[in-house]
Motif scaffolding. Structure first.
Motif, mmCIF file in Angstrom:
data_model
loop_
_atom_site.group_PDB
_atom_site.id
_atom_site.type_symbol
_atom_site.label_atom_id
_atom_site.label_comp_id
_atom_site.label_asym_id
_atom_site.label_seq_id
_atom_site.Cartn_x
_atom_site.Cartn_y
_atom_site.Cartn_z
ATOM 1 N N GLY A 1 3.051 12.707 -4.711
ATOM 2 C CA GLY A 1 2.243 11.032 -4.479
ATOM 3 C C GLY A 1 2.177 10.776 -6.163
ATOM 4 O O GLY A 1 1.728 9.789 -6.006
ATOM 5 N N ARG A 2 1.452 11.960 -7.297
ATOM 6 C CA ARG A 2 1.280 11.123 -7.973
ATOM 7 C C ARG A 2 2.243 10.389 -8.839
ATOM 8 O O ARG A 2 2.034 9.150 -9.491
ATOM 9 C CB ARG A 2 0.672 12.200 -9.118
ATOM 10 N N ILE A 3 3.271 10.848 -8.988
ATOM 11 C CA ILE A 3 4.193 10.281 -9.817
ATOM 12 C C ILE A 3 4.770 8.824 -8.680
ATOM 13 O O ILE A 3 5.377 7.462 -8.804
ATOM 14 C CB ILE A 3 6.230 10.843 -9.428
ATOM 15 N N VAL A 4 4.775 8.881 -7.585
ATOM 16 C CA VAL A 4 4.894 8.176 -6.437
ATOM 17 C C VAL A 4 4.340 6.764 -6.838
ATOM 18 O O VAL A 4 4.557 5.506 -6.843
ATOM 19 C CB VAL A 4 5.184 8.303 -4.725
ATOM 20 N N ALA A 5 2.430 7.242 -6.291
ATOM 21 C CA ALA A 5 1.774 6.395 -6.585
ATOM 22 C C ALA A 5 1.755 5.730 -8.596
ATOM 23 O O ALA A 5 1.731 4.349 -8.484
ATOM 24 C CB ALA A 5 0.460 7.393 -6.969
ATOM 25 N N GLY A 6 2.215 5.995 -9.622
ATOM 26 C CA GLY A 6 2.870 6.003 -10.433
ATOM 27 C C GLY A 6 4.039 4.300 -10.557
ATOM 28 O O GLY A 6 3.399 3.563 -10.855
ATOM 29 N N LEU A 7 4.702 4.699 -9.560
ATOM 30 C CA LEU A 7 5.819 3.928 -9.696
ATOM 31 C C LEU A 7 5.766 2.660 -8.564
ATOM 32 O O LEU A 7 6.673 1.233 -8.349
ATOM 33 C CB LEU A 7 7.700 4.675 -9.151
ATOM 34 N N VAL A 8 4.854 2.879 -7.855
ATOM 35 C CA VAL A 8 4.912 1.602 -7.137
ATOM 36 C C VAL A 8 3.752 0.496 -7.545
ATOM 37 O O VAL A 8 4.664 -0.815 -6.793
ATOM 38 C CB VAL A 8 3.292 2.412 -5.449
ATOM 39 N N PHE A 9 3.089 0.374 -8.565
ATOM 40 C CA PHE A 9 2.473 -0.406 -9.347
ATOM 41 C C PHE A 9 3.587 -1.445 -9.790
ATOM 42 O O PHE A 9 3.337 -2.391 -9.603
ATOM 43 C CB PHE A 9 1.760 0.141 -10.145
ATOM 44 N N PRO A 10 4.494 -0.750 -10.980
ATOM 45 C CA PRO A 10 6.195 -1.847 -11.135
ATOM 46 C C PRO A 10 6.565 -1.797 -10.787
ATOM 47 O O PRO A 10 7.074 -3.257 -10.537
ATOM 48 C CB PRO A 10 6.063 -0.908 -12.105
ATOM 49 N N GLY A 11 7.087 -1.635 -8.916
ATOM 50 C CA GLY A 11 7.610 -2.064 -8.280
ATOM 51 C C GLY A 11 7.001 -3.039 -7.514
ATOM 52 O O GLY A 11 8.116 -4.191 -7.460
ATOM 53 N N MET A 12 5.716 -3.369 -7.075
ATOM 54 C CA MET A 12 5.239 -4.394 -6.782
ATOM 55 C C MET A 12 5.375 -5.686 -7.944
ATOM 56 O O MET A 12 5.782 -6.724 -7.007
ATOM 57 C CB MET A 12 3.466 -4.305 -6.411
ATOM 58 N N MET A 13 5.440 -4.901 -8.972
ATOM 59 C CA MET A 13 4.708 -6.041 -9.963
ATOM 60 C C MET A 13 6.566 -6.651 -10.220
ATOM 61 O O MET A 13 6.670 -8.052 -9.795
ATOM 62 C CB MET A 13 4.878 -5.930 -11.564
ATOM 63 N N VAL A 14 7.604 -5.935 -9.854
ATOM 64 C CA VAL A 14 9.209 -6.616 -9.673
ATOM 65 C C VAL A 14 9.128 -7.499 -8.672
ATOM 66 O O VAL A 14 9.921 -8.757 -8.386
ATOM 67 C CB VAL A 14 10.139 -5.102 -8.913
ATOM 68 N N LEU A 15 8.700 -6.868 -7.549
ATOM 69 C CA LEU A 15 8.475 -7.757 -6.123
ATOM 70 C C LEU A 15 7.961 -9.425 -6.582
ATOM 71 O O LEU A 15 8.462 -10.213 -6.284
ATOM 72 C CB LEU A 15 7.835 -6.870 -5.349
ATOM 73 N N LEU A 16 6.399 -9.110 -7.236
ATOM 74 C CA LEU A 16 5.546 -10.210 -6.997
ATOM 75 C C LEU A 16 6.172 -11.391 -7.885
ATOM 76 O O LEU A 16 6.458 -12.331 -7.940
ATOM 77 C CB LEU A 16 4.365 -9.562 -7.212
ATOM 78 N N PHE A 17 6.123 -10.732 -9.228
ATOM 79 C CA PHE A 17 7.345 -12.072 -10.176
ATOM 80 C C PHE A 17 8.504 -11.869 -9.953
ATOM 81 O O PHE A 17 8.739 -13.044 -10.221
ATOM 82 C CB PHE A 17 6.453 -11.406 -11.565
ATOM 83 N N GLY A 18 9.278 -11.404 -9.450
ATOM 84 C CA GLY A 18 10.286 -11.077 -9.787
ATOM 85 C C GLY A 18 10.704 -12.763 -9.322
ATOM 86 O O GLY A 18 11.355 -13.560 -9.082
#
Lengths: 277, 320
Positions: free
Chosen positions: A40-57
């Motif tokens: 879960g920790r790894i997934v949580a750590g990757l959700v943030f940059p993933g959101m950033m890709v969606l949000l800013f991209g």
């Protein structure tokens, strides 16, 4: 009590070195086991940059202009890579403070293990974790149309620069972890990290900011790594003609981390030794 | 080194933190194979003393040896021969019981196979085999302390330091920890135990050293120390405050210690020797004086009282 093998006490420098490596690996394995047991920790750590890709991209990206033209998502991804490396400092600080406040650091210090193993183990684990983060994020980038244009050699060099930044921040993180009194203080100290990753060329070019903020952003160590990786990946970046730091990004992407390591590695070691004062 | 009669020997240890003298001439000698209880209120310097002896902290002055090795100059030799269990259960919550012990075994430089075998042996001995493959984070408080103790015993240490090993545990878990300590001592381990509880020191220790303001102020067997402060304690509880001073005067006549008056609890306490005779004498005197009482009881002295007798002030003044 059954027969207990007598421990071997290392005496020669070579034996000491072997034990330092072995002990560091035992400590690193401990942290890596955490990640295996709590994916879960790894997934949580990757959700943030993933959101950033969606949000800013996609959300803000449509309104973003890359100086000199070019695809914004190509411009964005190196920024997100570096940002993820920078945000990794939170993992380091949190882990160090939690070990210290729960008596685990003291237990390690009461064992006949190599003194260096606590910190080397921590940095090995963080680097392994960051490499994983980076690989997943690179794959994310490929999914949204980002790619490298200058061949695998330059791409690997870019990954190297990103990991160098992370390695430098491991030592900043270990030092902060050792001086912070409690897990509560961590939140306060880490609060400015997120905005600091944005006052840089991560999302927009400093040339588009007010001049004082632009200068600040250009001198942000993160900007050097971002510009250098953009160049190495062959992604669109600001046109030439910026300030000295912007012109010498490749050099500064090595100098900044080197300076951080030169300052914080000895400070961390000193601080760790001073736990006994 | 085996000729050294003392497992722990400290001479004139000093340690200052800014203006605070945590240790101020700390002396202690613990013979091999015995249990020494270090007793004192918060802030007396117990933990500082243990941290110096366990090589976690460097003293500003004085010298100390543990298992015959100097704690400063031969710290590594000391670390191979000690176990330390602190005030926290310093085990990794995310690792299983067996993973925890294997990790510590490896850090004591046991081979992989030896670390594994030792982990299983310790889990069995501490009744944790059933929980060996569960994360330590899911353990109860008592189980966690036992795992923590086991982690301190990976190399069968000559000297075991237990810093307030039962703080925060309920009576059942406390008894579990006590029985583990007793079995260790039966196996020949020397134990230095710090505690705030007199009954704990009483239960486990061969000798008790009472600490205050960074030094040992009294030392002896539990029986010797109790005799020194007058043995048992008698409490006379009244219905109201009217006769308090009268009863205090009466107690100072009948017993040979100085009575303490608790005005809010309508209670007068005094140290007594010879439980039955003292009780009879007090009851007769009260009857003669015609004072009605709520309760009269003889009990063991508390640490607060031991401390009050030894230092002339209550424990909470030191803590504050």
């Amino acid at each position: 009590m059954s027969t207990l093998p007598a421990p071997v006490i290392p005496t020669t420098p070579a034996a000491r070195f072997r034990y330092a490596v072995a002990d560091g690996w035992v400590v690193a394995r401990r942290y890596l086991t955490h990640w295996v047991q709590e994916p879960g920790r790894i997934v949580a750590g990757l959700v943030f940059p993933g959101m950033m890709v969606l949000l800013f991209g996609y959300v803000f990206g449509s309104a973003m202009q890359v100086p000199g033209g070019g695809n914004y998502r190509e411009f964005l991804m190196p920024g997100l890579f570096a940002m993820t490396m920078a945000m990794g400092i939170a993992v380091t600080v949190t882990a160090v403070v939690s070990d210290t406040s729960r008596g685990i650091t003291d237990r390690f210090r009461s064992l006949p293990m190599a003194r260096s193993a606590v910190v080397t183990g921590r940095s090995i684990a963080d680097m392994v974790n960051s490499l994983l983060d980076l690989v997943v994020l690179l794959l994310c980038g490929l999914l949204v149309g980002w790619q490298w244009h200058n061949g695998p050699g330059s791409a690997l060099a870019a990954v190297g620069l990103l990991l160098l930044l992370r390695f430098a921040l491991v030592w900043v993180g270990i030092y902060l972890g050792l001086i912070l009194p409690s897990p509560e203080a961590v939140t306060v100290v880490l609060a400015p990290v997120y905005p600091l990753t944005m006052i840089a060329n991560t999302f927009v070019s400093p040339q588009q900011m007010p001049s004082w903020l632009g200068t600040l952003a250009e001198w942000n160590p993160l900007s050097a790594t971002v510009t250098a990786t953009r160049e190495l990946f062959g992604n669109a970046g600001p046109a030439a003609g910026g300030s000295w730091v912007a012109e010498n990004a490749m050099l500064m992407a090595v100098v900044w981390p080197a300076v951080l390591i030169a300052v914080f590695l000895p400070l961390s070691v000193r601080r760790y030794r001073r736990l006994s004062h | 080194m085996s000729g050294t009669p003392h497992a722990v020997l400290a001479e004139g240890l000093r340690k200052t933190y800014g203006p605070t003298r945590a240790l101020d001439g700390f002396d202690l000698a613990v013979p091999e194979g015995t249990v020494c209880g270090l007793l004192g209120p918060n802030g007396a310097g117990k933990t500082t003393a243990v941290r110096i002896l366990a090589t976690l902290l460097r003293a500003d002055g004085g010298r100390a040896t543990v298992a015959g090795f100097d704690v400063t100059r031969q710290a590594e030799q000391v670390r191979y021969r000690i176990g330390l269990t602190g005030q926290y259960a310093a085990v990794d919550d995310a690792l299983t019981g067996v993973q925890n012990l294997q990790m510590f075994g490896r850090l004591f430089h046991l081979s992989k196979a030896a670390a594994r075998a030792r982990a299983e042996e310790l889990l069995d001995r501490f009744g944790l085999t059933g929980a060996a493959h569960r994360k330590a984070g899911t353990y109860s408080g008592g189980m966690k302390r036992r795992l923590d103790l086991a982690a301190g015993l990976v190399l069968a240490p000559r000297v075991l330091f237990l810093d307030e090993p039962t703080t925060g545990l309920d009576p059942r878990n406390r008894n579990e920890v006590w029985s583990v300590v007793r079995s260790l001592v039966a196996g020949g381990t020397t134990v230095l135990l710090t505690t705030q509880y007199l009954d704990e020191a009483d239960q486990l220790a061969d000798r008790i050293a009472v600490m205050d303001a960074g030094r040992v102020i009294a030392e002896g067997t539990p029986a010797e120390l109790k005799a020194r402060i007058g043995g048992d304690q008698v409490d006379v509880v009244l219905r109201d405050a009217t006769h308090l001073s009268e009863v205090a005067a009466l107690l100072s006549r009948v017993t040979d210690g100085t009575p303490e008056t608790d005005e809010d609890g309508f209670r007068v306490s005094a140290p007594v020797t010879g439980r039955a005779a003292a009780l009879t004498g007090i009851l007769r005197a009260l009857d003669t004086a015609g004072i009605e009482v709520e309760d009269v009881a003889v009990r063991r002295p508390t640490l607060d009282e031991v401390f009050l007798r030894l230092t002339g002030r209550p424990t909470d003044e030191v803590t504050a």
